[in-house]
Scaffold this motif. Structure first.
Motif, PDB file in Angstrom:
ATOM      1  N   LYS A  54       0.841  -1.200   0.000  1.00 46.83           N
ATOM      2  CA  LYS A  54       0.000   0.000   0.000  1.00 46.83           C
ATOM      3  C   LYS A  54       0.874   1.247   0.000  1.00 46.83           C
ATOM      4  N   PRO A  55       0.490   2.263  -0.757  1.00 49.21           N
ATOM      5  CA  PRO A  55       1.291   3.484  -0.800  1.00 49.21           C
ATOM      6  C   PRO A  55       1.563   4.086   0.588  1.00 49.21           C
ATOM      7  N   ARG A  56       0.576   4.088   1.477  1.00 52.68           N
ATOM      8  CA  ARG A  56       0.775   4.689   2.804  1.00 52.68           C
ATOM      9  C   ARG A  56       1.682   3.857   3.701  1.00 52.68           C
ATOM     10  N   ALA A  57       1.956   2.613   3.297  1.00 51.51           N
ATOM     11  CA  ALA A  57       2.782   1.714   4.108  1.00 51.51           C
ATOM     12  C   ALA A  57       4.198   1.552   3.557  1.00 51.51           C
ATOM     13  N   ARG A  58       4.527   2.285   2.527  1.00 48.54           N
ATOM     14  CA  ARG A  58       5.846   2.143   1.917  1.00 48.54           C
ATOM     15  C   ARG A  58       6.937   2.741   2.796  1.00 48.54           C
ATOM     16  N   LYS A  59       8.157   2.348   2.497  1.00 42.25           N
ATOM     17  CA  LYS A  59       9.362   2.805   3.197  1.00 42.25           C
ATOM     18  C   LYS A  59       9.420   2.291   4.639  1.00 42.25           C
ATOM     19  N   ARG A  60       8.736   1.172   4.890  1.00 37.25           N
ATOM     20  CA  ARG A  60       8.772   0.543   6.219  1.00 37.25           C
ATOM     21  C   ARG A  60       9.422  -0.836   6.160  1.00 37.25           C
ATOM     22  N   GLY A  61       9.943  -1.201   5.000  1.00 41.74           N
ATOM     23  CA  GLY A  61      10.605  -2.490   4.870  1.00 41.74           C
ATOM     24  C   GLY A  61       9.668  -3.658   4.601  1.00 41.74           C
ATOM     25  N   GLY A  85       8.085  -4.639   1.697  1.00 42.81           N
ATOM     26  CA  GLY A  85       8.443  -5.391   0.495  1.00 42.81           C
ATOM     27  C   GLY A  85       9.665  -6.256   0.730  1.00 42.81           C
ATOM     28  N   LYS A  86      10.662  -5.708   1.401  1.00 44.57           N
ATOM     29  CA  LYS A  86      11.871  -6.475   1.699  1.00 44.57           C
ATOM     30  C   LYS A  86      11.551  -7.637   2.641  1.00 44.57           C
ATOM     31  N   ALA A  87      10.738  -7.406   3.657  1.00 51.54           N
ATOM     32  CA  ALA A  87      10.384  -8.470   4.599  1.00 51.54           C
ATOM     33  C   ALA A  87       9.604  -9.589   3.906  1.00 51.54           C
ATOM     34  N   LEU A  88       8.694  -9.231   3.024  1.00 48.85           N
ATOM     35  CA  LEU A  88       7.960 -10.249   2.264  1.00 48.85           C
ATOM     36  C   LEU A  88       8.910 -11.059   1.388  1.00 48.85           C
ATOM     37  N   THR A  89       9.846 -10.381   0.745  1.00 50.46           N
ATOM     38  CA  THR A  89      10.825 -11.059  -0.102  1.00 50.46           C
ATOM     39  C   THR A  89      11.715 -11.966   0.740  1.00 50.46           C
ATOM     40  N   GLN A  90      12.173 -11.483   1.887  1.00 55.28           N
ATOM     41  CA  GLN A  90      13.016 -12.292   2.775  1.00 55.28           C
ATOM     42  C   GLN A  90      12.263 -13.524   3.267  1.00 55.28           C
ATOM     43  N   GLU A  91      10.973 -13.380   3.532  1.00 56.49           N
ATOM     44  CA  GLU A  91      10.164 -14.532   3.945  1.00 56.49           C
ATOM     45  C   GLU A  91      10.155 -15.592   2.845  1.00 56.49           C
ATOM     46  N   CYS A  92      10.072 -15.160   1.606  1.00 58.14           N
ATOM     47  CA  CYS A  92      10.102 -16.107   0.485  1.00 58.14           C
ATOM     48  C   CYS A  92      11.464 -16.784   0.374  1.00 58.14           C
ATOM     49  N   ILE A  93      12.516 -16.046   0.630  1.00 57.94           N
ATOM     50  CA  ILE A  93      13.858 -16.623   0.606  1.00 57.94           C
ATOM     51  C   ILE A  93      13.973 -17.698   1.691  1.00 57.94           C
ATOM     52  N   MET A 132       8.755  -0.632 -12.271  1.00 59.02           N
ATOM     53  CA  MET A 132       8.861  -1.058 -10.871  1.00 59.02           C
ATOM     54  C   MET A 132      10.284  -0.841 -10.351  1.00 59.02           C
ATOM     55  N   LYS A 133      10.805   0.353 -10.553  1.00 60.20           N
ATOM     56  CA  LYS A 133      12.202   0.638 -10.218  1.00 60.20           C
ATOM     57  C   LYS A 133      12.494   0.498  -8.724  1.00 60.20           C
ATOM     58  N   THR A 134      11.555   0.842  -7.857  1.00 52.46           N
ATOM     59  CA  THR A 134      11.796   0.700  -6.419  1.00 52.46           C
ATOM     60  C   THR A 134      11.985  -0.766  -6.061  1.00 52.46           C
ATOM     61  N   ALA A 135      11.109  -1.625  -6.573  1.00 52.73           N
ATOM     62  CA  ALA A 135      11.239  -3.063  -6.317  1.00 52.73           C
ATOM     63  C   ALA A 135      12.518  -3.589  -6.959  1.00 52.73           C
ATOM     64  N   TRP A 136      12.808  -3.164  -8.165  1.00 57.63           N
ATOM     65  CA  TRP A 136      14.004  -3.601  -8.880  1.00 57.63           C
ATOM     66  C   TRP A 136      15.246  -3.337  -8.020  1.00 57.63           C
ATOM     67  N   LYS A 137      15.347  -2.112  -7.507  1.00 58.19           N
ATOM     68  CA  LYS A 137      16.499  -1.740  -6.671  1.00 58.19           C
ATOM     69  C   LYS A 137      16.538  -2.590  -5.403  1.00 58.19           C
ATOM     70  N   MET A 138      15.387  -2.808  -4.779  1.00 56.33           N
ATOM     71  CA  MET A 138      15.327  -3.627  -3.568  1.00 56.33           C
ATOM     72  C   MET A 138      15.827  -5.035  -3.865  1.00 56.33           C
ATOM     73  N   TYR A 139      15.350  -5.639  -4.959  1.00 50.63           N
ATOM     74  CA  TYR A 139      15.785  -6.986  -5.313  1.00 50.63           C
ATOM     75  C   TYR A 139      17.306  -7.040  -5.498  1.00 50.63           C
ATOM     76  N   GLU A 140      17.848  -6.066  -6.208  1.00 58.85           N
ATOM     77  CA  GLU A 140      19.301  -6.042  -6.407  1.00 58.85           C
ATOM     78  C   GLU A 140      20.037  -5.892  -5.077  1.00 58.85           C
ATOM     79  N   ASN A 141      19.531  -5.052  -4.187  1.00 54.73           N
ATOM     80  CA  ASN A 141      20.165  -4.867  -2.876  1.00 54.73           C
ATOM     81  C   ASN A 141      20.136  -6.150  -2.047  1.00 54.73           C
ATOM     82  N   ILE A 142      19.127  -6.961  -2.226  1.00 57.37           N
ATOM     83  CA  ILE A 142      19.039  -8.246  -1.526  1.00 57.37           C
ATOM     84  C   ILE A 142      20.026  -9.246  -2.118  1.00 57.37           C
ATOM     85  N   GLY A 143      20.366  -9.087  -3.398  1.00 55.89           N
ATOM     86  CA  GLY A 143      21.313  -9.982  -4.042  1.00 55.89           C
ATOM     87  C   GLY A 143      20.806 -10.655  -5.302  1.00 55.89           C
TER      88      GLY A 143
END
Length: 174
Positions: free
Chosen positions: A103-110, A112-120, A139-150
């Protein structure tokens, strides 16, 4: 769990709400096809229950302390069920992630990263050694997050969806 949200398997009664969230988020992305331009793609969001019926496939949500959905995604324990519909993803020992939205109001709280880490972590528990996903230029924000995760680009998974280039990524796990 952190003090702002936690991740769990979505309840069947939440599939519609999450599907609507995904549709709102994706349709608001500049450069991403609208509902009118790609109704078949958006129809996927309204049928998350069908996706969750596949073996080792889970719809996951991030919720706050009052159980409000802040974001979610679909985790494919076996990439053969990944279902991009365009390319073959039947790779051994591989899991997948699709349809991440926050959700837009919930962004920048980690979230997306936490959901991705759960999948990992789920991929590791399955003893798989790779996880794949797709993203787009919109989806540049997600793209950057994915790259930062590895995650690294996996061009063999790239495909065209009408006029949209969809880019493949993978994360190799040890």
């Amino acid at each position: 769990m952190n003090n702002q949200f936690y991740i769990r398997k979505a309840y069947q009664s939440e599939y519609n709400e999450l599907g609507q969230l995904i549709a709102r988020v994706y349709s608001s992305l500049e450069g991403f096809p609208s509902l009118e331009e790609n109704p078949e793609y958006y129809a996927t969001f309204s049928d998350l229950g069908r996706l969750a019926e596949q073996k080792e496939t889970k719809v996951l949500v991030a919720v706050d302390h009052t159980a409000n959905i802040l974001g979610g995604l679909v985790f494919y324990g076996h990439a053969k069920n990944y279902g991009s519909g365009v390319i073959d993803t039947d790779f051994p020992s591989t899991s997948g992630i699709r349809l991440l939205a926050v959700k837009p109001r919930a962004r920048k709280r980690g979230i997306g990263k936490a959901l991705t880490q759960e999948c990992i972590e789920r991929t590791k528990r399955l003893k798989h050694n790779r996880i794949l996903l797709h993203t787009t230029d919109a989806m540049k924000t997600a793209w950057k997050m994915y790259e930062n995760i590895g995650f690294l680009r996996w061009p063999e998974l790239d495909f065209q969806l009408n006029n949209l280039t969809v880019y493949g990524f993978q994360l190799e796990l040890n």
